[in-house]
Design an enzyme around this catalytic site. Structure first.
Site, PDB file in Angstrom:
ATOM      1  N   CYS A 112       7.673   9.179 -33.460  1.00 41.70           N
ATOM      2  CA  CYS A 112       6.628  10.055 -34.000  1.00 41.70           C
ATOM      3  C   CYS A 112       5.568   9.258 -34.761  1.00 41.70           C
ATOM      4  O   CYS A 112       5.876   8.242 -35.380  1.00 41.70           O
ATOM      5  CB  CYS A 112       7.230  11.066 -34.950  1.00 41.70           C
ATOM      6  SG  CYS A 112       8.538  12.036 -34.211  1.00 41.70           S
ATOM      7  N   ARG A 115       3.332   4.140 -30.109  1.00 44.56           N
ATOM      8  CA  ARG A 115       4.678   4.389 -30.624  1.00 44.56           C
ATOM      9  C   ARG A 115       5.506   5.225 -29.644  1.00 44.56           C
ATOM     10  O   ARG A 115       6.713   5.335 -29.787  1.00 44.56           O
ATOM     11  CB  ARG A 115       4.587   5.126 -31.969  1.00 44.56           C
ATOM     12  CG  ARG A 115       3.946   4.294 -33.060  1.00 44.56           C
ATOM     13  CD  ARG A 115       3.585   5.128 -34.258  1.00 44.56           C
ATOM     14  NE  ARG A 115       4.730   5.569 -35.016  1.00 44.56           N
ATOM     15  CZ  ARG A 115       5.301   4.895 -36.010  1.00 44.56           C
ATOM     16  NH1 ARG A 115       4.814   3.725 -36.358  1.00 44.56           N
ATOM     17  NH2 ARG A 115       6.330   5.363 -36.649  1.00 44.56           N
ATOM     18  N   TRP A 144       7.917  12.480 -30.734  1.00 47.81           N
ATOM     19  CA  TRP A 144       8.829  11.866 -29.771  1.00 47.81           C
ATOM     20  C   TRP A 144      10.134  12.626 -29.933  1.00 47.81           C
ATOM     21  O   TRP A 144      10.811  12.503 -30.950  1.00 47.81           O
ATOM     22  CB  TRP A 144       8.992  10.386 -30.113  1.00 47.81           C
ATOM     23  CG  TRP A 144       9.704   9.581 -29.096  1.00 47.81           C
ATOM     24  CD1 TRP A 144       9.256   9.209 -27.858  1.00 47.81           C
ATOM     25  CD2 TRP A 144      11.003   8.976 -29.237  1.00 47.81           C
ATOM     26  NE1 TRP A 144      10.193   8.432 -27.231  1.00 47.81           N
ATOM     27  CE2 TRP A 144      11.271   8.279 -28.044  1.00 47.81           C
ATOM     28  CE3 TRP A 144      11.952   8.964 -30.243  1.00 47.81           C
ATOM     29  CZ2 TRP A 144      12.450   7.566 -27.834  1.00 47.81           C
ATOM     30  CZ3 TRP A 144      13.130   8.259 -30.037  1.00 47.81           C
ATOM     31  CH2 TRP A 144      13.373   7.567 -28.846  1.00 47.81           C
ATOM     32  N   ASN A 172       8.459  12.563 -39.492  1.00 47.85           N
ATOM     33  CA  ASN A 172       9.039  11.535 -38.619  1.00 47.85           C
ATOM     34  C   ASN A 172      10.419  11.240 -39.180  1.00 47.85           C
ATOM     35  O   ASN A 172      10.549  10.930 -40.357  1.00 47.85           O
ATOM     36  CB  ASN A 172       8.147  10.282 -38.661  1.00 47.85           C
ATOM     37  CG  ASN A 172       8.729   9.117 -37.874  1.00 47.85           C
ATOM     38  OD1 ASN A 172       9.632   9.308 -37.070  1.00 47.85           O
ATOM     39  ND2 ASN A 172       8.210   7.936 -38.116  1.00 47.85           N
ATOM     40  N   GLY A 173      11.457  11.356 -38.347  1.00 42.89           N
ATOM     41  CA  GLY A 173      12.811  11.099 -38.828  1.00 42.89           C
ATOM     42  C   GLY A 173      13.738  12.209 -38.389  1.00 42.89           C
ATOM     43  O   GLY A 173      13.439  12.939 -37.432  1.00 42.89           O
ATOM     44  N   GLU A 222      16.837 -10.733 -21.001  1.00 47.13           N
ATOM     45  CA  GLU A 222      15.511 -10.277 -21.410  1.00 47.13           C
ATOM     46  C   GLU A 222      14.639  -9.970 -20.185  1.00 47.13           C
ATOM     47  O   GLU A 222      13.904  -8.982 -20.167  1.00 47.13           O
ATOM     48  CB  GLU A 222      14.860 -11.332 -22.323  1.00 47.13           C
ATOM     49  CG  GLU A 222      13.441 -11.038 -22.775  1.00 47.13           C
ATOM     50  CD  GLU A 222      13.261  -9.701 -23.506  1.00 47.13           C
ATOM     51  OE1 GLU A 222      14.264  -9.046 -23.848  1.00 47.13           O
ATOM     52  OE2 GLU A 222      12.107  -9.298 -23.695  1.00 47.13           O
ATOM     53  N   LYS A 243      12.991  -6.301 -19.386  1.00 47.90           N
ATOM     54  CA  LYS A 243      11.553  -6.093 -19.164  1.00 47.90           C
ATOM     55  C   LYS A 243      11.328  -5.321 -17.878  1.00 47.90           C
ATOM     56  O   LYS A 243      10.558  -4.380 -17.830  1.00 47.90           O
ATOM     57  CB  LYS A 243      10.804  -7.437 -19.058  1.00 47.90           C
ATOM     58  CG  LYS A 243      10.572  -8.198 -20.320  1.00 47.90           C
ATOM     59  CD  LYS A 243       9.582  -7.588 -21.268  1.00 47.90           C
ATOM     60  CE  LYS A 243      10.227  -6.625 -22.202  1.00 47.90           C
ATOM     61  NZ  LYS A 243      10.923  -7.116 -23.348  1.00 47.90           N
ATOM     62  N   GLU A 255      12.545  -1.545 -18.061  1.00 54.35           N
ATOM     63  CA  GLU A 255      11.856  -0.613 -18.953  1.00 54.35           C
ATOM     64  C   GLU A 255      10.451  -0.245 -18.485  1.00 54.35           C
ATOM     65  O   GLU A 255       9.996   0.853 -18.750  1.00 54.35           O
ATOM     66  CB  GLU A 255      11.861  -1.095 -20.411  1.00 54.35           C
ATOM     67  CG  GLU A 255      10.979  -2.257 -20.730  1.00 54.35           C
ATOM     68  CD  GLU A 255      11.059  -2.655 -22.209  1.00 54.35           C
ATOM     69  OE1 GLU A 255      11.193  -1.782 -23.070  1.00 54.35           O
ATOM     70  OE2 GLU A 255      10.959  -3.860 -22.493  1.00 54.35           O
ATOM     71  N   HIS A 266      33.542 -11.881 -10.393  1.00 56.41           N
ATOM     72  CA  HIS A 266      34.490 -10.932 -10.987  1.00 56.41           C
ATOM     73  C   HIS A 266      34.054  -9.484 -10.794  1.00 56.41           C
ATOM     74  O   HIS A 266      34.481  -8.609 -11.539  1.00 56.41           O
ATOM     75  CB  HIS A 266      34.695 -11.275 -12.469  1.00 56.41           C
ATOM     76  CG  HIS A 266      35.222 -12.666 -12.644  1.00 56.41           C
ATOM     77  ND1 HIS A 266      36.523 -12.995 -12.390  1.00 56.41           N
ATOM     78  CD2 HIS A 266      34.591 -13.819 -12.975  1.00 56.41           C
ATOM     79  CE1 HIS A 266      36.692 -14.299 -12.583  1.00 56.41           C
ATOM     80  NE2 HIS A 266      35.530 -14.819 -12.935  1.00 56.41           N
ATOM     81  N   LYS A 280       7.835   2.656 -28.995  1.00 59.42           N
ATOM     82  CA  LYS A 280       7.687   1.287 -29.471  1.00 59.42           C
ATOM     83  C   LYS A 280       8.665   0.996 -30.588  1.00 59.42           C
ATOM     84  O   LYS A 280       9.275  -0.059 -30.632  1.00 59.42           O
ATOM     85  CB  LYS A 280       6.245   1.066 -29.949  1.00 59.42           C
ATOM     86  CG  LYS A 280       5.986  -0.325 -30.512  1.00 59.42           C
ATOM     87  CD  LYS A 280       6.172  -1.389 -29.452  1.00 59.42           C
ATOM     88  CE  LYS A 280       5.941  -2.790 -29.960  1.00 59.42           C
ATOM     89  NZ  LYS A 280       6.530  -3.795 -29.044  1.00 59.42           N
TER      90      LYS A 280
HETATM   91  C1  AGP Z   1      11.569  -4.218 -25.933  1.00 59.45           C
HETATM   92  O1  AGP Z   1      10.757  -4.428 -24.853  1.00 59.45           O
HETATM   93  C2  AGP Z   1      11.913  -2.888 -26.287  1.00 59.45           C
HETATM   94  N1  AGP Z   1      10.953  -1.942 -26.049  1.00 59.45           N
HETATM   95  C3  AGP Z   1      12.958  -2.645 -27.350  1.00 59.45           C
HETATM   96  O2  AGP Z   1      14.141  -3.107 -26.795  1.00 59.45           O
HETATM   97  C4  AGP Z   1      12.783  -3.272 -28.757  1.00 59.45           C
HETATM   98  O3  AGP Z   1      12.896  -4.644 -28.682  1.00 59.45           O
HETATM   99  C5  AGP Z   1      13.837  -2.662 -29.686  1.00 59.45           C
HETATM  100  O4  AGP Z   1      13.611  -1.290 -29.800  1.00 59.45           O
HETATM  101  C6  AGP Z   1      13.864  -3.302 -31.054  1.00 59.45           C
HETATM  102  O5  AGP Z   1      12.669  -3.129 -31.724  1.00 59.45           O
HETATM  103  P1  AGP Z   1      12.330  -3.944 -33.035  1.00 59.45           P
HETATM  104  O6  AGP Z   1      12.244  -5.383 -32.650  1.00 59.45           O
HETATM  105  O7  AGP Z   1      11.036  -3.387 -33.513  1.00 59.45           O
HETATM  106  O8  AGP Z   1      13.459  -3.729 -33.991  1.00 59.45           O
END
Ligand code: AGP
Length: 609
Positions: free
Chosen positions: A2, A27, A74, A100-101, A482, A486, A489, A505, A604
């Protein structure tokens, strides 16, 4: 996650509210709304979907008035819909709230309020706050807000508007960010600085439990107990353009290309003038302090967790201190063994991730020393930790984290070298060798960005596959994780990373003709073994794209395509090998027509559990 905005002042509120919300789109959100006091009533307008739907709805009939609040939602409690979008109101429409929360005890409060005759319009947890205001209000807006805060449990950034006291907005926070922008005859409220930076650089960053009464000419801050708090003005020193796309089609692409600068900005202030040692003014650790640490936990989520995996390798390899690594949402509930001899390092780009913040608080509660590595100055995590190291990556807007990852690797590397210098675990020659390699990394990241054409071609060729596998060993495995994150997502391709030695395995069963496998092979001590694993997938007719260092003339004999990165020490090569993986994910998402900067279902900054 949010986003919140608020305005009170000499101008119309709605234009700022919409502009501010657009700057918070990064966000992640599924609906948006604004509320403006028009001189007699508070008009609320909201709409599911993008901000554009809200704009369309009010086009030609913009709410008029100089005080208002706004929100991008959100969804957590209740699906995305017009009704569940914020702002929320009480039965009379006198109290309007954005939040927000999560209000954890909302169900019992809701039952109680329904029994008293309140009628709810939404399925959200937030709406109870508006009805509680109506219930407890006794002519004093501030007193009512304080009473409501005493009734709710959970995490929040909350902003309150009242038709009965329209000369003020009240806001407060607990575990969710809130910033007040100080203007001239006008003041602003927002979840994050990009929303207000075009209007003012002078801000107050609210701490947990603080309560601000914002009028057009004043901001009065008190603590939970109602005692005045003297706030220090935080001057924002980055540009509005830094939060814009700067000519790139997407924030993610811009941020990938900003990595040479981000890495340089992170490295340079921490190298001594002669370039022969690491300076960590933020820490000033000594032998005694490091000897008191028997165990380190690294705790983080998502990409930051993936960077933490590399960090664990660095600390153990260079500083020889045992490290455990945990996903924050697991750490906080698994009853880890923490004591005064523990150092917990939390990694977080935003500094606001709820699980990471909770893990940090839990570590502190149990007596651990704590260190935060974050990109956002003044963030909740930065303020909560005993010590902070900032990654100077600049604002990261795209949901997919890129430059935060590479700068987190750099900080973990420098921290490990710094620790090894104090503990005497590496020879001076090795330290010098690594520092020399480190100085070249920013230019080498630039080099990896020079030739993107082959990557675009692979993305076009394989972008419509349903599954992609990433394999590697040791640090290559960490980077594979990683790379896979990427790709999944932003392109929604099912992507999984496996430790190459683990293939046999189980996962090998999934390798069939034409399945793309991205194989990283940069680590010398496991190079031959990785080659064997590549041969295993080739024998099942997978299409293999190998990632290797410049001087490697072997790998190309066994794979279908090779992407080369400049040669560096194998400890630092993850900072380079991740770059083609980021680009591959980006161009695959473009090939598939995905909304790169706003991937579906993702936010985000995950400020709820
Ligand atoms: C990364 O591409 C993500 N969107 C997500 O995994 C992110 O790294 C994670 O939410 C942690 O966020 P932060 O580093 O702000 O704590």
């Amino acid at each position: 996650m949010c986003g919140i905005v608020g305005y009170i002042g000499k101008n119309q509120a709605a234009p700022f509210l919409l502009e501010g919300l657009s700057k918070l789109e990064y966000r992640g959100y599924d609906s948006a709304g604004i509320a403006v006091y028009d001189g007699s009533h508070i008009r609320v307008e909201k709409s599911v979907g993008r901000l554009a739907s809200l704009r369309d709805k009010i086009e030609g009939d913009m709410p008029q008035g100089a005080v208002g609040i706004g929100h991008t939602r959100w969804a957590t409690h209740g699906r995305p819909s017009d009704r569940n979008a914020h702002p929320h109101t009480d039965c009379s429409g006198d109290f309007v709230i954005v939040h927000n929360g999560i209000i954890e005890n909302y169900l019992s409060l809701k039952e109680e309020l329904i029994a008293k005759g309140h009628e709810f319009q939404s399925e959200t947890d937030t709406e109870v706050v508006a009805h509680l205001m109506e219930e407890v209000y006794n002519g004093d807006f501030e007193a009512a807000v304080r009473e409501v805060l005493g009734r709710i449990e959970g995490s929040y950034a909350l902003v309150f508007l009242s038709r009965k006291d329209p000369d003020r907005i009240i806001c407060t926070k607990q575990d969710n960010p809130l910033v007040i922008g100080l203007g001239d005859g006008e003041n602003f409220i927002a979840s994050d600085i990009p929303a207000i930076i075009a209007r003012t650089r002078r801000t107050y960053i609210l701490n947990d439990g603080e309560f601000a009464v914002v009028k057009k000419d004043s901001v009065w801050v008190t603590n939970r107990e109602g005692e005045p708090v003297t706030k220090k003005v935080f001057e924002v020193n980055w540009n509005a353009e830094a939060a814009e796309k700067g000519g790139y089609e997407h924030f993610m692409l811009k941020e990938i290309h900003e990595q040479p600068k981000a890495v340089r900005d992170t490295v340079s202030p921490r190298l001594s003038k002669d370039g022969k040692s690491i300076i960590m003014n933020e820490l000033n650790w000594n032998r005694e302090f490091l000897d008191s640490i028997k165990k380190i936990f690294i705790v983080a989520c998502g990409t930051a967790y993936n960077a933490g995996l590399v960090g664990k390798y660095y600390i153990e390899k260079l500083a020889r201190v045992p490290v455990e690594i945990d996903i924050a949402s697991e750490f906080r509930y698994r009853d880890p063994i923490i004591d005064e001899d523990t150092l917990t390092i939390v990694l977080s780009q935003s500094g606001e991730t709820s699980d990471t913040l909770a893990a940090l608080k839990e570590s502190k509660r149990q007596g651990a020393k704590t260190l935060a590595i974050t990109n956002v100055v003044g963030s909740s995590i930065a303020r909560e930790a005993d010590q902070v190291i900032y990654t100077w990556a600049g604002p990261e807007i795209a949901v997919a984290s890129t430059k935060a990852y590479t700068t987190q690797l750099i900080i973990m590397f420098m921290l490990s070298l710094y620790m090894s210098g104090i503990r005497g675990t590496q020879s001076q020659e090795r330290i010098s060798e690594l520092l020399e390699a480190l100085k070249k990394v920013p230019a080498q990241v630039s080099e990896t960005l020079e030739d993107v054409e082959p990557i675009k071609t692979f993305a076009k060729q394989y972008g419509f596959n349903e599954d992609v596998f990433y394999i590697g060993r040791s640090l290559d495995y960490d980077v594979s994780l990683e790379g896979a994150l990427k790709l999944k997502e932003i392109s929604y391709i099912h992507a999984e990373a496996y430790a190459a030695g683990e293939l046999k395995h189980g996962t090998l069963a999934l390798i069939i003709e034409g399945v793309p496998v991205i194989a990283l092979a940069t680590q010398k001590n496991v190079y031959e073994k990785t080659l064997s694993n590549i041969k295993e997938v080739k024998a099942r007719d997978a299409v293999v794209i190998g990632i290797a260092a410049e001087g490697d003339n072997e790998l190309e004999k066994y794979v279908d395509h090779v992407i080369k990165v400049p040669e560096t020490d194998e400890l630092l090569i993850p900072v380079l090998t991740v770059v083609p993986l980021q680009l591959l994910a980006y161009y695959a998402a473009i090939t598939r027509g995905c909304d790169v900067d706003k991937p579906r279902n993702l936010a985000k900054s995950v400020t709820v559990e």
